[in-house]
Design an enzyme around this catalytic site. Structure first.
Site, PDB file in Angstrom:
ATOM      1  N   HIS A 144     -40.359  28.355 -91.004  1.00  0.00           N
ATOM      2  CA  HIS A 144     -39.273  28.719 -90.084  1.00  0.00           C
ATOM      3  C   HIS A 144     -39.796  29.604 -88.953  1.00  0.00           C
ATOM      4  O   HIS A 144     -39.412  29.450 -87.797  1.00  0.00           O
ATOM      5  CB  HIS A 144     -38.209  29.561 -90.804  1.00  0.00           C
ATOM      6  N   LYS A 169     -25.463  24.646-100.830  1.00  0.00           N
ATOM      7  CA  LYS A 169     -26.603  24.788-101.742  1.00  0.00           C
ATOM      8  C   LYS A 169     -26.364  26.064-102.527  1.00  0.00           C
ATOM      9  O   LYS A 169     -25.681  26.963-102.055  1.00  0.00           O
ATOM     10  CB  LYS A 169     -27.916  25.004-100.989  1.00  0.00           C
ATOM     11  N   ARG A 215     -40.630  18.314 -91.082  1.00  0.00           N
ATOM     12  CA  ARG A 215     -41.823  18.403 -91.918  1.00  0.00           C
ATOM     13  C   ARG A 215     -42.337  17.015 -92.260  1.00  0.00           C
ATOM     14  O   ARG A 215     -43.299  16.534 -91.729  1.00  0.00           O
ATOM     15  CB  ARG A 215     -41.497  19.132 -93.226  1.00  0.00           C
ATOM     16  N   SER A 237     -37.832  26.634 -98.513  1.00  0.00           N
ATOM     17  CA  SER A 237     -37.234  27.796 -99.191  1.00  0.00           C
ATOM     18  C   SER A 237     -37.096  27.513-100.678  1.00  0.00           C
ATOM     19  O   SER A 237     -37.263  28.419-101.504  1.00  0.00           O
ATOM     20  CB  SER A 237     -35.864  28.119 -98.593  1.00  0.00           C
TER      21      SER A 237
HETATM   22  P1  ADP Z   1     -30.936  23.841 -93.725  1.00  0.00           P
HETATM   23  O1  ADP Z   1     -30.162  24.161 -94.960  1.00  0.00           O
HETATM   24  O2  ADP Z   1     -30.089  23.743 -92.491  1.00  0.00           O
HETATM   25  O3  ADP Z   1     -31.908  22.689 -93.827  1.00  0.00           O
HETATM   26  P2  ADP Z   1     -33.255  25.556 -93.879  1.00  0.00           P
HETATM   27  O4  ADP Z   1     -33.244  27.040 -93.878  1.00  0.00           O
HETATM   28  O5  ADP Z   1     -33.716  24.874 -95.113  1.00  0.00           O
HETATM   29  O6  ADP Z   1     -31.772  25.170 -93.503  1.00  0.00           O
HETATM   30  O7  ADP Z   1     -34.097  25.018 -92.656  1.00  0.00           O
HETATM   31  C1  ADP Z   1     -33.765  25.369 -91.327  1.00  0.00           C
HETATM   32  C2  ADP Z   1     -34.591  24.520 -90.373  1.00  0.00           C
HETATM   33  O8  ADP Z   1     -35.971  24.818 -90.548  1.00  0.00           O
HETATM   34  C3  ADP Z   1     -34.452  23.007 -90.602  1.00  0.00           C
HETATM   35  O9  ADP Z   1     -34.502  22.357 -89.360  1.00  0.00           O
HETATM   36  C4  ADP Z   1     -35.675  22.663 -91.417  1.00  0.00           C
HETATM   37  O10 ADP Z   1     -36.066  21.323 -91.243  1.00  0.00           O
HETATM   38  C5  ADP Z   1     -36.685  23.621 -90.788  1.00  0.00           C
HETATM   39  N1  ADP Z   1     -37.792  23.874 -91.691  1.00  0.00           N
HETATM   40  C6  ADP Z   1     -37.738  24.255 -92.998  1.00  0.00           C
HETATM   41  N2  ADP Z   1     -38.978  24.356 -93.516  1.00  0.00           N
HETATM   42  C7  ADP Z   1     -39.849  24.024 -92.521  1.00  0.00           C
HETATM   43  C8  ADP Z   1     -41.289  23.913 -92.432  1.00  0.00           C
HETATM   44  N3  ADP Z   1     -42.083  24.142 -93.469  1.00  0.00           N
HETATM   45  N4  ADP Z   1     -41.811  23.543 -91.247  1.00  0.00           N
HETATM   46  C9  ADP Z   1     -41.005  23.292 -90.196  1.00  0.00           C
HETATM   47  N5  ADP Z   1     -39.651  23.352 -90.206  1.00  0.00           N
HETATM   48  C10 ADP Z   1     -39.091  23.728 -91.358  1.00  0.00           C
END
Ligand code: ADP
Length: 163
Positions: free
Chosen positions: A17, A41, A90, A128
């Site tokens: 992130h 979630k 990703r 996460s």
């Molecule tokens: P959501 O529940 O909206 O997916 P996340 O907190 O899991 O929220 O992710 C927020 C954003 O960050 C999303 O666009 C996700 O694809 C991106 N993201 C999560 N992990 C990575 C990573 N390792 N590399 C790049 N982008 C990521």
């Protein structure tokens, strides 16, 4: 002013992130990292905790602001005057979900564009969920999250284990 939002659950914020947020902050005048309060979630951290950890992770970037939101992402965009939604990609399996979300948001609000940034190779497997799983089993997450997040995870899981 070109303003974008980077929405997500950030439960907790990790280096994947942080990298996307920092790179996006170079593309826009202001980037609002938007912490969604009630994703469908199971969460480890409260909205306030997720905001605090995320704010600390971006504290040194002057044009990044952290805000919490609930409801539709496009409504939050209208509220804060943002014309762009930043998302990270990703693996291929992210693409289908992100593609559907971008089209749904386009349908709801045609003037807002989704800007997807490709992850760095070393963050491909970082999520996460992975961070939470490893931390809950007492594993070392120091290569995945900043120190303050690792400490918060340690604290969270030690109270859960002891209760
Ligand atoms: P959501 O529940 O909206 O997916 P996340 O907190 O899991 O929220 O992710 C927020 C954003 O960050 C999303 O666009 C996700 O694809 C991106 N993201 C999560 N992990 C990575 C990573 N390792 N590399 C790049 N982008 C990521």
């Amino acid at each position: 002013m070109r303003r974008a939002i980077f929405p997500g659950s950030f439960d907790p914020v990790h280096y994947g992130h942080i990298d996307i947020g920092r790179r996006a902050s170079n593309l826009f005048d202001e980037l609002i990292v938007a912490v969604y309060d009630k994703p469908s979630k199971k969460l480890v951290f409260s909205p306030e905790e997720r905001m605090r950890l995320t704010r600390e992770a971006f504290a040194d970037v002057p044009n990044i602001v952290i805000k919490g939101y609930s409801g539709l992402t496009v409504d939050f965009c209208a509220e804060v005057g943002a014309k762009f939604i930043v998302r990270g990609l990703r693996v291929f399996s992210d693409f289908e979900y992100e593609f559907r979300m971008a089209l749904a948001n386009q349908h709801l609000s045609p003037t807002i564009d989704t800007v997807s940034l490709i992850t760095r190779q070393e963050h491909t497997f970082l999520s996460s969920t992975t961070v939470r799983e490893i931390a809950s089993l007492n594993g070392n997450v120091s290569a995945m999250v900043p120190k303050h997040v690792a400490l918060a995870l340690e604290e969270k899981f030690s109270t859960q284990h002891n209760s």
